[in-house]
Design a protein around this motif. Structure first.
Motif, PDB file in Angstrom:
ATOM      1  N   SER A  68      -9.351  -6.458  10.369  1.00 42.71           N
ATOM      2  CA  SER A  68      -9.111  -5.014  10.457  1.00 42.71           C
ATOM      3  C   SER A  68      -9.927  -4.248   9.424  1.00 42.71           C
ATOM      4  N   PHE A  69     -10.342  -4.931   8.348  1.00 39.28           N
ATOM      5  CA  PHE A  69     -11.281  -4.342   7.393  1.00 39.28           C
ATOM      6  C   PHE A  69     -12.571  -3.936   8.109  1.00 39.28           C
ATOM      7  N   ALA A  70     -12.938  -4.714   9.133  1.00 39.75           N
ATOM      8  CA  ALA A  70     -14.149  -4.414   9.899  1.00 39.75           C
ATOM      9  C   ALA A  70     -13.937  -3.249  10.841  1.00 39.75           C
ATOM     10  N   HIS A  90      -6.250   9.582   0.129  1.00 37.74           N
ATOM     11  CA  HIS A  90      -4.846   9.595  -0.310  1.00 37.74           C
ATOM     12  C   HIS A  90      -3.924   9.003   0.752  1.00 37.74           C
ATOM     13  N   ILE A  91      -4.099   9.435   1.997  1.00 39.90           N
ATOM     14  CA  ILE A  91      -3.231   8.956   3.077  1.00 39.90           C
ATOM     15  C   ILE A  91      -3.428   7.461   3.309  1.00 39.90           C
ATOM     16  N   GLY A  92      -4.694   7.011   3.280  1.00 38.40           N
ATOM     17  CA  GLY A  92      -4.968   5.586   3.462  1.00 38.40           C
ATOM     18  C   GLY A  92      -4.271   4.740   2.417  1.00 38.40           C
ATOM     19  N   ASN A  93      -4.233   5.207   1.177  1.00 36.94           N
ATOM     20  CA  ASN A  93      -3.590   4.448   0.105  1.00 36.94           C
ATOM     21  C   ASN A  93      -2.080   4.342   0.322  1.00 36.94           C
ATOM     22  N   VAL A  94      -1.462   5.433   0.756  1.00 34.94           N
ATOM     23  CA  VAL A  94      -0.013   5.414   0.998  1.00 34.94           C
ATOM     24  C   VAL A  94       0.332   4.479   2.162  1.00 34.94           C
ATOM     25  N   VAL A  95      -0.474   4.536   3.225  1.00 37.59           N
ATOM     26  CA  VAL A  95      -0.232   3.649   4.372  1.00 37.59           C
ATOM     27  C   VAL A  95      -0.411   2.188   3.964  1.00 37.59           C
ATOM     28  N   TYR A  96      -1.396   1.922   3.123  1.00 35.48           N
ATOM     29  CA  TYR A  96      -1.623   0.567   2.601  1.00 35.48           C
ATOM     30  C   TYR A  96      -0.397   0.081   1.832  1.00 35.48           C
ATOM     31  N   LEU A  97       0.173   0.974   1.035  1.00 38.20           N
ATOM     32  CA  LEU A  97       1.395   0.647   0.288  1.00 38.20           C
ATOM     33  C   LEU A  97       2.506   0.200   1.242  1.00 38.20           C
ATOM     34  N   LEU A  98       2.718   0.959   2.312  1.00 38.41           N
ATOM     35  CA  LEU A  98       3.814   0.664   3.238  1.00 38.41           C
ATOM     36  C   LEU A  98       3.625  -0.673   3.937  1.00 38.41           C
ATOM     37  N   PHE A  99       2.392  -0.989   4.343  1.00 41.90           N
ATOM     38  CA  PHE A  99       2.173  -2.246   5.059  1.00 41.90           C
ATOM     39  C   PHE A  99       2.246  -3.452   4.127  1.00 41.90           C
ATOM     40  N   LEU A 105       8.292  -8.381   2.990  1.00 43.59           N
ATOM     41  CA  LEU A 105       9.581  -8.560   3.657  1.00 43.59           C
ATOM     42  C   LEU A 105       9.457  -9.248   5.013  1.00 43.59           C
ATOM     43  N   ALA A 106       8.251  -9.699   5.379  1.00 45.08           N
ATOM     44  CA  ALA A 106       8.024 -10.281   6.704  1.00 45.08           C
ATOM     45  C   ALA A 106       8.910 -11.511   6.916  1.00 45.08           C
ATOM     46  N   PRO A 107       9.674 -11.548   8.019  1.00 45.97           N
ATOM     47  CA  PRO A 107      10.586 -12.671   8.244  1.00 45.97           C
ATOM     48  C   PRO A 107       9.934 -13.881   8.910  1.00 45.97           C
ATOM     49  N   THR A 108       8.798 -13.677   9.587  1.00 44.11           N
ATOM     50  CA  THR A 108       8.156 -14.767  10.337  1.00 44.11           C
ATOM     51  C   THR A 108       6.658 -14.775  10.087  1.00 44.11           C
ATOM     52  N   THR A 109       6.018 -15.856  10.513  1.00 43.06           N
ATOM     53  CA  THR A 109       4.556 -15.952  10.387  1.00 43.06           C
ATOM     54  C   THR A 109       3.874 -14.851  11.175  1.00 43.06           C
ATOM     55  N   ASN A 110       4.330 -14.595  12.390  1.00 45.14           N
ATOM     56  CA  ASN A 110       3.720 -13.562  13.218  1.00 45.14           C
ATOM     57  C   ASN A 110       3.846 -12.184  12.581  1.00 45.14           C
ATOM     58  N   ALA A 111       4.991 -11.914  11.982  1.00 42.28           N
ATOM     59  CA  ALA A 111       5.190 -10.626  11.312  1.00 42.28           C
ATOM     60  C   ALA A 111       4.254 -10.501  10.115  1.00 42.28           C
ATOM     61  N   LEU A 112       4.118 -11.589   9.350  1.00 38.43           N
ATOM     62  CA  LEU A 112       3.210 -11.567   8.198  1.00 38.43           C
ATOM     63  C   LEU A 112       1.782 -11.303   8.645  1.00 38.43           C
ATOM     64  N   ILE A 113       1.325 -11.991   9.678  1.00 42.87           N
ATOM     65  CA  ILE A 113      -0.045 -11.789  10.172  1.00 42.87           C
ATOM     66  C   ILE A 113      -0.230 -10.358  10.662  1.00 42.87           C
ATOM     67  N   ALA A 114       0.773  -9.815  11.364  1.00 36.56           N
ATOM     68  CA  ALA A 114       0.665  -8.447  11.880  1.00 36.56           C
ATOM     69  C   ALA A 114       0.578  -7.435  10.742  1.00 36.56           C
ATOM     70  N   PHE A 115       1.432  -7.579   9.726  1.00 36.54           N
ATOM     71  CA  PHE A 115       1.393  -6.638   8.604  1.00 36.54           C
ATOM     72  C   PHE A 115       0.113  -6.801   7.785  1.00 36.54           C
ATOM     73  N   ARG A 116      -0.394  -8.029   7.679  1.00 32.34           N
ATOM     74  CA  ARG A 116      -1.667  -8.235   6.979  1.00 32.34           C
ATOM     75  C   ARG A 116      -2.798  -7.528   7.723  1.00 32.34           C
ATOM     76  N   PHE A 117      -2.775  -7.602   9.030  1.00 36.00           N
ATOM     77  CA  PHE A 117      -3.795  -6.929   9.838  1.00 36.00           C
ATOM     78  C   PHE A 117      -3.748  -5.418   9.615  1.00 36.00           C
ATOM     79  N   LEU A 118      -2.553  -4.843   9.669  1.00 34.47           N
ATOM     80  CA  LEU A 118      -2.407  -3.396   9.500  1.00 34.47           C
ATOM     81  C   LEU A 118      -2.741  -2.966   8.070  1.00 34.47           C
ATOM     82  N   ALA A 119      -2.372  -3.805   7.104  1.00 30.99           N
ATOM     83  CA  ALA A 119      -2.710  -3.490   5.707  1.00 30.99           C
ATOM     84  C   ALA A 119      -4.216  -3.477   5.502  1.00 30.99           C
ATOM     85  N   GLY A 120      -4.929  -4.409   6.147  1.00 30.12           N
ATOM     86  CA  GLY A 120      -6.380  -4.436   6.031  1.00 30.12           C
ATOM     87  C   GLY A 120      -7.027  -3.175   6.585  1.00 30.12           C
ATOM     88  N   PHE A 121      -6.490  -2.663   7.702  1.00 30.20           N
ATOM     89  CA  PHE A 121      -7.013  -1.429   8.286  1.00 30.20           C
ATOM     90  C   PHE A 121      -6.898  -0.273   7.291  1.00 30.20           C
TER      91      PHE A 121
END
Length: 461
Positions: A68-70, A90-99, A105-121
């Motif tokens: 997602s960095f790409a 500013h907005i990008g930094n706040v969204v990064y914080l949330l992801f 707090l990710a409960p599963t592997t799939n959740a962790l991968i999904a949040f990592r993807f969104l955090a990279g964006f």
């Protein structure tokens, strides 16, 4: 009063104000890549926590961030050229914080991968926009030192991240790696939101023109300024597709992006990252916390290059511009790239064969230091070339980031398999061979042919 002498022009700001803005953007750019690598030393704990047995899936939890960095810069850089740099940052930094909170707090592997993807964006925001901010603030002959400070963020973030992440994971757990990133994001926003002002000249002028009903006069002076057309969707589409237009219609941008991605950052850089845990914890028997210190060899190389490369880049540029009647060209950035390209294969061969021989740990660390020096010495002039050459510098850097981040996502996925097949010595020899065959002749060709290739295209200045 002409824009060149207007006090609201960011290039006419005081030196202190310019460097405050540069430091704030560099802070954002430092915090963002921490998430790309801080969890690297804790991958064994991630495997235990989420019951991951497939090494490719485990590597994916780390490298999905870079996919997602790409993608992010392709959208975020054009938005900064439509609505300005500051609030997108500013907005990008706040969204990064949330992801990152989601990752903790990710409960599963799939959740962790999904949040990592969104955090990279979200984390790609300062990478997409920061180079444009430097171009907004500094003229061509003055911007090398500022660009060096800014580029330390995406390079030092992934270095310091594993050092911190190793000790945090070992002492209190992997989820606190993400909590630390959340805290740093919050601190960055507290500092930057009140202090960072808009730097993109067309947006500044457009805002003033709208308030003074003098839009037509300003639009003539700067063709990048115009009213938002009636068809807002077309306006949005035209801007959001600009990075891909640059990448697909500019051979210079395409080939520089491929060169940087394959031989420098983050392709080989993250492949080397992926080999550190196996080498220093597996071969040298370091603990997870101490194993994070292995990344400091690269960091030392970056620092040495930042101190030398920026000053050398400015001196070479000014010298060549003086010989050209005082007129600088983007190709005058390339001699430093040629200089740096010789150190890339040296660093790779030194690291690979000393690791293969399992000699004292300081020797492979020296190899990583040489590679870090080569990477920064090469990365800086490419960034400067892009912002010097293109009318829309942020979009050009965004276009270049596509290959970079995509290969950074791909390389760690096959690092373990490559090392099992070839070993540290021959694996790094393969990469060093690419650095010699492609890496050394290519900058020479750009230096002599770049201006001819750029001529006649509206994409360039």
């Amino acid at each position: 009063m002409s824009w060149e002498h207007d006090p609201i022009n960011p290039r006419n700001w005081s030196t202190a104000r310019k460097w405050v803005a540069t430091a704030l953007v560099s802070l954002y750019t430092f915090v963002a890549p921490l998430g790309s690598s801080m969890m690297a030393p804790g991958l064994p704990e991630v495997a235990l926590k989420y019951h991951i047995t497939n090494p490719t899936i485990l590597a994916l939890t780390l490298s999905i961030f870079l996919l997602s960095f790409a993608i992010g810069p392709l959208f975020l850089a054009p938005l900064s050229e439509m609505y300005g740099r500051a609030w997108i940052l500013h907005i990008g930094n706040v969204v990064y914080l949330l992801f990152n909170l989601g990752c903790a707090l990710a409960p599963t592997t799939n959740a962790l991968i999904a949040f990592r993807f969104l955090a990279g964006f979200a984390a790609s925001t300062p990478l997409a926009i920061g180079g444009g901010v430097i171009a907004d603030l500094f003229a061509e002959r003055d911007r090398a030192s500022a660009m060096a400070l800014y580029t330390m963020g995406p390079l030092m973030g992934p270095i310091i991240g594993p050092v911190m992440g190793g000790f945090i994971t070992q002492s209190i757990g992997i989820q606190y790696v993400f909590y630390l990133i959340v805290g740093l994001c919050g601190l960055s926003s507290i500092i930057a939101v009140p202090l960072l002002r808009e730097t993109y000249a067309p947006v500044i002028r457009l805002r003033r023109a709208k308030s003074s009903s003098d839009l037509e006069k300003v639009a003539v002076a700067d063709p990048r300024i115009s009213e938002v057309p009636t068809n807002k969707l077309k306006y949005l589409w035209d801007n959001l597709t600009r990075p891909m237009l640059i990448l697909t219609h500019s051979f210079i941008c395409f080939i520089l992006s491929f060169y940087m991605a394959l031989l420098l950052f983050p392709g080989v850089f993250y492949l080397m990252f992926a080999t550190f845990p196996g080498l220093f914890t597996g071969v040298y028997h370091w603990s997870i916390g101490v194993g994070g210190l292995a990344y400091l060899g690269l960091g030392l190389g970056f620092l040495i290059s930042a101190l030398i490369g920026a000053k050398l880049s400015d001196k070479v540029y000014l010298h060549l511009a003086a010989k050209n009647g005082g007129k600088g060209t983007p190709e005058m950035r390339i001699p430093i790239l040629i200089f740096g390209s010789f150190f890339t294969p040296i660093g790779l061969l030194w690291y690979g064969w000393s690791a293969q021989a399992r000699i004292h740990w300081i020797i492979p660390l020296i190899g990583t230091c040489i590679f870090g020096f080569a990477l920064m010495t090469s990365y800086l002039p490419i960034q400067l070339y892009l912002v010097d050459a293109f009318v829309y510098g942020a979009s050009a850097i965004a276009a270049a980031s596509v290959f970079r981040s995509f290969l950074g996502f791909i390389f760690p996925l096959f690092a373990e398999q490559m090392l099992k097949s070839l070993g540290y010595g021959w694996g790094n020899t393969l990469l060093a061979g690419l650095a010699i065959i492609i890496g050394i002749p290519f900058p020479v060709w750009i230096y002599y042919s770049g201006e001819r290739i750029r001529s006649g295209s509206s994409l360039f200045r």
